[in-house]
Design a protein around this motif. Sequence first.
Motif, PDB file in Angstrom:
ATOM      1  N   ARG A 285       0.825  -1.213   0.000  1.00 57.84           N
ATOM      2  CA  ARG A 285       0.000   0.000   0.000  1.00 57.84           C
ATOM      3  C   ARG A 285       0.858   1.261   0.000  1.00 57.84           C
ATOM      4  NH1 ARG A 285      -1.224   2.532   4.956  1.00 57.84           N
ATOM      5  NH2 ARG A 285      -0.225   1.548   6.760  1.00 57.84           N
ATOM      6  N   GLY A 286       2.100   1.155   0.480  1.00 62.62           N
ATOM      7  CA  GLY A 286       2.979   2.323   0.450  1.00 62.62           C
ATOM      8  C   GLY A 286       2.334   3.526   1.097  1.00 62.62           C
ATOM      9  N   ASP A 287       2.271   4.642   0.348  1.00 63.65           N
ATOM     10  CA  ASP A 287       1.571   5.816   0.865  1.00 63.65           C
ATOM     11  C   ASP A 287       0.354   6.154  -0.008  1.00 63.65           C
ATOM     12  OD1 ASP A 287       2.850   6.769  -1.389  1.00 63.65           O
ATOM     13  OD2 ASP A 287       4.039   8.288  -0.350  1.00 63.65           O
ATOM     14  N   ASN A 288      -0.296   5.114  -0.496  1.00 67.85           N
ATOM     15  CA  ASN A 288      -1.525   5.288  -1.270  1.00 67.85           C
ATOM     16  C   ASN A 288      -2.588   5.912  -0.364  1.00 67.85           C
ATOM     17  OD1 ASN A 288      -3.994   4.974  -2.603  1.00 67.85           O
ATOM     18  ND2 ASN A 288      -3.396   3.021  -3.544  1.00 67.85           N
ATOM     19  N   PRO A 289      -3.056   7.109  -0.674  1.00 66.48           N
ATOM     20  CA  PRO A 289      -4.009   7.782   0.225  1.00 66.48           C
ATOM     21  C   PRO A 289      -5.369   7.104   0.294  1.00 66.48           C
ATOM     22  CG  PRO A 289      -3.769   9.004  -1.822  1.00 66.48           C
ATOM     23  CD  PRO A 289      -2.725   7.923  -1.855  1.00 66.48           C
ATOM     24  N   LEU A 290      -5.668   6.221  -0.657  1.00 62.47           N
ATOM     25  CA  LEU A 290      -6.957   5.534  -0.658  1.00 62.47           C
ATOM     26  C   LEU A 290      -6.971   4.312   0.254  1.00 62.47           C
ATOM     27  CD1 LEU A 290      -7.715   5.643  -4.510  1.00 62.47           C
ATOM     28  CD2 LEU A 290      -8.381   7.285  -2.737  1.00 62.47           C
ATOM     29  N   ILE A 291      -5.786   3.924   0.777  1.00 58.75           N
ATOM     30  CA  ILE A 291      -5.687   2.733   1.616  1.00 58.75           C
ATOM     31  C   ILE A 291      -5.002   3.135   2.921  1.00 58.75           C
ATOM     32  CG2 ILE A 291      -4.920   0.333   1.736  1.00 58.75           C
ATOM     33  CD1 ILE A 291      -4.678   0.411  -1.321  1.00 58.75           C
ATOM     34  N   PRO A 292      -5.769   3.470   3.951  1.00 62.55           N
ATOM     35  CA  PRO A 292      -5.186   4.020   5.177  1.00 62.55           C
ATOM     36  C   PRO A 292      -4.462   3.013   6.053  1.00 62.55           C
ATOM     37  CG  PRO A 292      -7.556   3.758   5.427  1.00 62.55           C
ATOM     38  CD  PRO A 292      -7.246   3.457   3.999  1.00 62.55           C
ATOM     39  N   SER A 293      -4.724   1.695   5.867  1.00 60.63           N
ATOM     40  CA  SER A 293      -4.117   0.696   6.737  1.00 60.63           C
ATOM     41  C   SER A 293      -4.143  -0.660   6.066  1.00 60.63           C
ATOM     42  CB  SER A 293      -4.866   0.610   8.076  1.00 60.63           C
ATOM     43  OG  SER A 293      -6.166   0.075   7.869  1.00 60.63           O
ATOM     44  N   ALA A 294      -3.343  -1.579   6.605  1.00 61.96           N
ATOM     45  CA  ALA A 294      -3.365  -2.956   6.102  1.00 61.96           C
ATOM     46  C   ALA A 294      -4.727  -3.584   6.328  1.00 61.96           C
ATOM     47  CB  ALA A 294      -2.279  -3.779   6.782  1.00 61.96           C
ATOM     48  N   ALA A 295      -5.397  -3.218   7.416  1.00 65.83           N
ATOM     49  CA  ALA A 295      -6.714  -3.777   7.717  1.00 65.83           C
ATOM     50  C   ALA A 295      -7.750  -3.410   6.662  1.00 65.83           C
ATOM     51  CB  ALA A 295      -7.173  -3.300   9.094  1.00 65.83           C
ATOM     52  N   ALA A 296      -7.494  -2.331   5.923  1.00 63.41           N
ATOM     53  CA  ALA A 296      -8.419  -1.893   4.882  1.00 63.41           C
ATOM     54  C   ALA A 296      -8.116  -2.528   3.533  1.00 63.41           C
ATOM     55  CB  ALA A 296      -8.378  -0.373   4.749  1.00 63.41           C
ATOM     56  N   MET A 297      -7.153  -3.446   3.490  1.00 64.93           N
ATOM     57  CA  MET A 297      -6.823  -4.149   2.249  1.00 64.93           C
ATOM     58  C   MET A 297      -7.374  -5.564   2.284  1.00 64.93           C
ATOM     59  SD  MET A 297      -2.876  -3.087   1.313  1.00 64.93           S
ATOM     60  CE  MET A 297      -2.936  -3.742  -0.365  1.00 64.93           C
ATOM     61  N   VAL A 298      -7.862  -6.011   1.136  1.00 67.78           N
ATOM     62  CA  VAL A 298      -8.290  -7.397   0.957  1.00 67.78           C
ATOM     63  C   VAL A 298      -7.543  -7.967  -0.235  1.00 67.78           C
ATOM     64  CG1 VAL A 298     -10.556  -7.086   2.027  1.00 67.78           C
ATOM     65  CG2 VAL A 298     -10.271  -6.641  -0.428  1.00 67.78           C
ATOM     66  N   LYS A 299      -7.784  -9.234  -0.549  1.00 70.26           N
ATOM     67  CA  LYS A 299      -6.996  -9.907  -1.583  1.00 70.26           C
ATOM     68  C   LYS A 299      -7.128  -9.257  -2.959  1.00 70.26           C
ATOM     69  CE  LYS A 299     -10.746 -13.233  -2.315  1.00 70.26           C
ATOM     70  NZ  LYS A 299     -11.150 -14.655  -2.241  1.00 70.26           N
ATOM     71  N   THR A 300      -8.237  -8.555  -3.208  1.00 65.58           N
ATOM     72  CA  THR A 300      -8.468  -7.958  -4.530  1.00 65.58           C
ATOM     73  C   THR A 300      -8.070  -6.492  -4.604  1.00 65.58           C
ATOM     74  OG1 THR A 300     -10.747  -7.446  -3.879  1.00 65.58           O
ATOM     75  CG2 THR A 300     -10.384  -9.523  -5.056  1.00 65.58           C
ATOM     76  N   THR A 301      -7.591  -5.914  -3.506  1.00 67.54           N
ATOM     77  CA  THR A 301      -7.271  -4.491  -3.502  1.00 67.54           C
ATOM     78  C   THR A 301      -6.298  -4.145  -4.628  1.00 67.54           C
ATOM     79  OG1 THR A 301      -7.675  -4.240  -1.138  1.00 67.54           O
ATOM     80  CG2 THR A 301      -6.247  -2.610  -2.183  1.00 67.54           C
TER      81      THR A 301
END
Length: 313
Positions: A66-82
């Motif tokens: 996710r790096g510093d992608n502003p659309l993804i604030p945390s690892a918890a907000a990522m799923v397998k299809t992100t």
Amino acid sequence: MRVAFVGKGGSGKTTMSSLFARYATTGGPVVAIDADINQHLGLALGIETTPPPLGAGLTEIKDYLRGDNPLIPSAAAMVKTTPPGRGSRQPTIDDPFFLDTFAVRDGDLHLMATGPFSEDDLGVACYHSKIGAVELYLNHLVDGPGEYVVVDMTAGADSFASGLFTRFDLTFLVAEPTRQGIGVYQQYREYAAGFDVPLAVIGNKVQSPADLAFLRDHVGDALLATMTHSPAIRAMEQGHPFTLHDLEPTNLTTLATMLATLDAQEKDWPRFARQTAEFHLKNAHSWANLATGTDLTTQIDPHHQYGPAPAHF
């Protein structure tokens, strides 16, 4: 180029994955990924060191990608299809984070693995949570010509439980000349219809003209090549020393045909981008929004360009 190996359990899918991964190193660097629940690819490759499991490092992988992608604030907000977006890290095939953290090396080949079930997983988790690490990796990967990712998938049509089946430039379906082997091909072809998934059949364990005729009758033009019964492969599977030079000439020719076919595939980044977004939206609406408490549809960056950045002169 990315290639998946699928087929019925016992068809020789893992053996074919290992042979092709070895052979592909003649064309360039290879990352081989064991995404099968049985985790036998390393054994087939003759690699005795077990790589750290991708599935156990899922949070670490998410944070890295996710790096510093502003659309993804945390690892918890990522799923397998992100999907990736502005600020996301997009690894190349030689990315140090993945190779140093999750791979073991054998010459020009690196092996990664999803990992088996742990004791804590038994009875409470499904295997797709581990395969999700592979899907995230492929969603973000920027691979170029002469670079190969070879994935040994779960048996049967189980990979259709996510968008992972669309993450490849070519899928090899390994089929024995039996009704069961053909049945898996027909099911896979039916499920993949409409998704522009290039699919080629490799007939395996072909012992007679009758076996070849059976495959041709049931598979038709999808039959790319066949592997004959091989004493060299049987010896390899029994743990004897093995190199590709031990293979019969006809079977080496089959591997050459497979590599040439993969190299001839067009790298379709627009299809990749379209399907990444499509499956992310499907997963968001069906379960992921509820599971994360977040509207994951907002993670799709309409301005993100998939593939290598354009050259500037």
